[in-house]
Scaffold this motif. Structure first.
Motif, PDB file in Angstrom:
ATOM      1  N   ASP A 152       0.821  -1.212   0.000  1.00 30.74           N
ATOM      2  CA  ASP A 152       0.000   0.000   0.000  1.00 30.74           C
ATOM      3  C   ASP A 152       0.857   1.264   0.000  1.00 30.74           C
ATOM      4  O   ASP A 152       0.443   2.293  -0.550  1.00 30.74           O
ATOM      5  N   TYR A 153       2.018   1.195   0.628  1.00 34.85           N
ATOM      6  CA  TYR A 153       2.798   2.415   0.860  1.00 34.85           C
ATOM      7  C   TYR A 153       4.236   2.341   0.366  1.00 34.85           C
ATOM      8  O   TYR A 153       4.959   3.341   0.428  1.00 34.85           O
ATOM      9  N   ASN A 154       4.700   1.181  -0.140  1.00 38.11           N
ATOM     10  CA  ASN A 154       6.130   1.067  -0.450  1.00 38.11           C
ATOM     11  C   ASN A 154       6.556   1.966  -1.605  1.00 38.11           C
ATOM     12  O   ASN A 154       7.684   2.485  -1.617  1.00 38.11           O
ATOM     13  N   SER A 155       5.677   2.199  -2.573  1.00 34.98           N
ATOM     14  CA  SER A 155       6.030   3.102  -3.665  1.00 34.98           C
ATOM     15  C   SER A 155       6.240   4.521  -3.144  1.00 34.98           C
ATOM     16  O   SER A 155       7.225   5.193  -3.505  1.00 34.98           O
ATOM     17  N   LEU A 156       5.362   4.977  -2.283  1.00 31.11           N
ATOM     18  CA  LEU A 156       5.495   6.323  -1.728  1.00 31.11           C
ATOM     19  C   LEU A 156       6.774   6.452  -0.911  1.00 31.11           C
ATOM     20  O   LEU A 156       7.498   7.451  -1.018  1.00 31.11           O
ATOM     21  N   LEU A 157       7.072   5.446  -0.104  1.00 32.35           N
ATOM     22  CA  LEU A 157       8.313   5.453   0.668  1.00 32.35           C
ATOM     23  C   LEU A 157       9.531   5.583  -0.242  1.00 32.35           C
ATOM     24  O   LEU A 157      10.457   6.347   0.045  1.00 32.35           O
ATOM     25  N   ARG A 158       9.537   4.834  -1.321  1.00 38.21           N
ATOM     26  CA  ARG A 158      10.690   4.816  -2.228  1.00 38.21           C
ATOM     27  C   ARG A 158      10.976   6.199  -2.785  1.00 38.21           C
ATOM     28  O   ARG A 158      12.111   6.678  -2.773  1.00 38.21           O
ATOM     29  N   TRP A 159       9.935   6.862  -3.283  1.00 42.56           N
ATOM     30  CA  TRP A 159      10.159   8.143  -3.941  1.00 42.56           C
ATOM     31  C   TRP A 159      10.409   9.258  -2.937  1.00 42.56           C
ATOM     32  O   TRP A 159      11.137  10.211  -3.248  1.00 42.56           O
ATOM     33  N   MET A 160       9.874   9.129  -1.732  1.00 40.61           N
ATOM     34  CA  MET A 160      10.191  10.113  -0.698  1.00 40.61           C
ATOM     35  C   MET A 160      11.646   9.989  -0.256  1.00 40.61           C
ATOM     36  O   MET A 160      12.336  10.991  -0.050  1.00 40.61           O
TER      37      MET A 160
END
Length: 338
Positions: free
Chosen positions: A238-246
Motif C-alpha cells: 500500500d505504501y512502499n512506492s510512496l516510501l521509495r520516492w520520498m
C-alpha cells in the motif's frame, strides 16, 4: 595504484561462501583489485583457510554480528577510488573477449561502471541477463532509463561506484534514515544514478543468486520481511512506492550531491514529483476508502506543485500508516541539508 575494492560482508559458513569468495578473489587477482571480506560467521575453518591466502585479500575475521555493522565494517579498509559491494552467495568473473574499462580514465561525471549481470538459481538452469548502461545526460533522464530497463530487479546494486559518493550516501542513510530498512537498496541505487552516468563493462560478469526471489511466493515473503523487520506494517504494497520516492527525494536534497542545483531542481519538480504522485494514487487506491484522513492528505499532496510542500503532505500520508513517521521524515529531510 589499485582502483577497486570489492567489499563482501559474509555470514555464511566455509562451504556455502567458498564459491563466492573464490571467484571474487580470482577476479581481484586478475584485475589488480582488493577483495575485503568482513566475516561474522565465527567459522574457524573458514577463517583459517582464507586468512593470508592472497595479497589481494583483506580478511576481517570476528566481524560485528549486526548485519548493518558488518556491512559497514567491509568498507572501513577501503583506500581505492572505486568500490563494489558483493554478497557471499554471488559470483564475480572476468570475461575474455571484451575490453575492460580503465577506471582511472573515467571522467568525473561518470559515477560508476555496470557489469554484465546474470541472475541465477543454484541447482537449476535459470539464467537471465541484465545488460544495459545508464548513460543519459541529466539526472531525470537517467532515472527514467533505470525505471524502463531494470525489469523488476535491483541487481544494479552490484555495480562499481565511486567511493566518495557511495560511502557518503551510505553513511547518511545509516545515520539519518527513519527505518534503515533493507528495502531501501532500490532508492540507494537510484540516489547514485542521479549523481552520474554508469557505463557498461562487458568484461565483468556478476552472477546474482536469486534464491530469495525465485518464485512469486518467495518474492512476497522476502519483500514483506524487509519492511516488517524495519518495524513497518505488513501491508507494504500500500505504501512502499510512496516510501521509495520520498527517500529518493531526500537523497536528491543532500549537500554535496554532484549534479547542479538547476538539474536537481528539475528532477524534483518533474520526475520525482510525478513518481510521488504515483505512490499517492496507489495509497489512495489501496487504503483511501477505509482511511478518510489518508485520502484527504493524499489529495492535498496530489494538488501541490511545490516539491517540498508535496513531500510534507506525503509525510502526513505516511503517518496514517504508522503514527510518528511524519516527524521522522521531516527530520530526515532536515538532516539532508544540515
Amino acid at each position: 595504484m589499485k582502483q577497486l575494492s570489492v567489499c563482501m560482508p559474509s555470514n555464511r559458513g566455509f562451504e556455502k561462501s567458498f564459491r563466492s569468495i573464490e571467484t571474487a578473489l580470482a577476479f581481484c587477482e586478475a584485475r589488480d583489485a582488493i577483495l575485503i571480506v568482513s566475516d561474522n560467521s565465527r567459522d574457524r575453518e573458514k577463517a583459517a583457510y582464507w586468512m593470508g591466502r592472497s595479497p589481494n585479500l583483506v580478511y576481517l575475521a570476528d566481524a560485528p554480528l549486526d548485519p548493518f555493522a558488518n556491512g559497514r565494517n567491509s568498507f572501513l579498509p577501503v583506500e581505492t577510488p572505486f568500490v563494489m559491494p558483493m554478497g557471499d552467495d554471488d559470483e564475480l568473473h572476468a570475461q575474455e573477449g571484451y575490453a575492460a574499462i580503465d577506471l582511472a580514465d573515467l571522467p568525473p561525471d561518470v559515477m560508476g561502471v555496470k557489469p554484465a549481470i546474470e541472475l541465477f538459481l543454484a541447482g537449476t538452469s535459470l539464467s537471465v541477463e541484465r545488460i544495459y548502461d545508464l548513460d543519459a545526460e541529466t539526472p531525470g533522464q537517467r532515472l527514467r532509463q533505470y525505471i524502463e530497463r531494470n525489469e523488476g530487479d535491483n541487481s544494479t546494486y552490484y555495480s562499481i561506484f565511486r567511493t566518495g559518493p557511495y560511502l557518503s550516501l551510505r553513511e547518511f542513510f545509516l545515520a539519518a534514515h527513519p527505518t534503515r530498512g533493507g528495502y531501501a537498496d532500490w532508492q540507494m541505487v537510484m540516489g547514485l544514478i542521479i549523481e552520474g552516468q554508469f557505463l557498461l563493462d562487458r568484461s565483468i560478469l556478476f552472477r546474482y543468486n536469486v534464491a530469495a526471489w525465485a518464485t512469486p511466493e518467495t518474492v512476497e515473503a522476502s519483500a514483506k520481511t524487509l519492511y516488517t523487520n524495519a518495524g513497518l506494517p505488513e501491508n507494504f504494497r500500500d505504501y512502499n512506492s510512496l516510501l521509495r520516492w520520498m527517500d529518493l527525494f531526500v537523497f536528491s536534497c543532500r549537500k554535496g550531491v554532484v549534479p547542479t542545483r538547476e538539474a536537481l531542481a528539475e528532477l524534483q519538480s518533474a520526475e520525482l514529483s510525478d513518481l510521488m504522485d504515483l505512490g499517492l494514487r496507489i495509497a489512495i487506491e489501496k487504503s483511501g476508502e477505509e482511511n478518510p484522513a489518508l485520502a484527504e492528505h493524499a489529495g492535498k499532496a496530489l494538488r501541490e506543485r511545490n516539491p517540498t510542500l508535496k513531500f510534507l503532505h506525503c509525510a502526513s500520508v505516511l503517518d496514517c500508516y504508522q503514527p510518528g513517521l511524519k516527524a521522522k521524515y521531516i527530520a530526515f529531510l532536515k538532516a539532508a541539508s544540515a
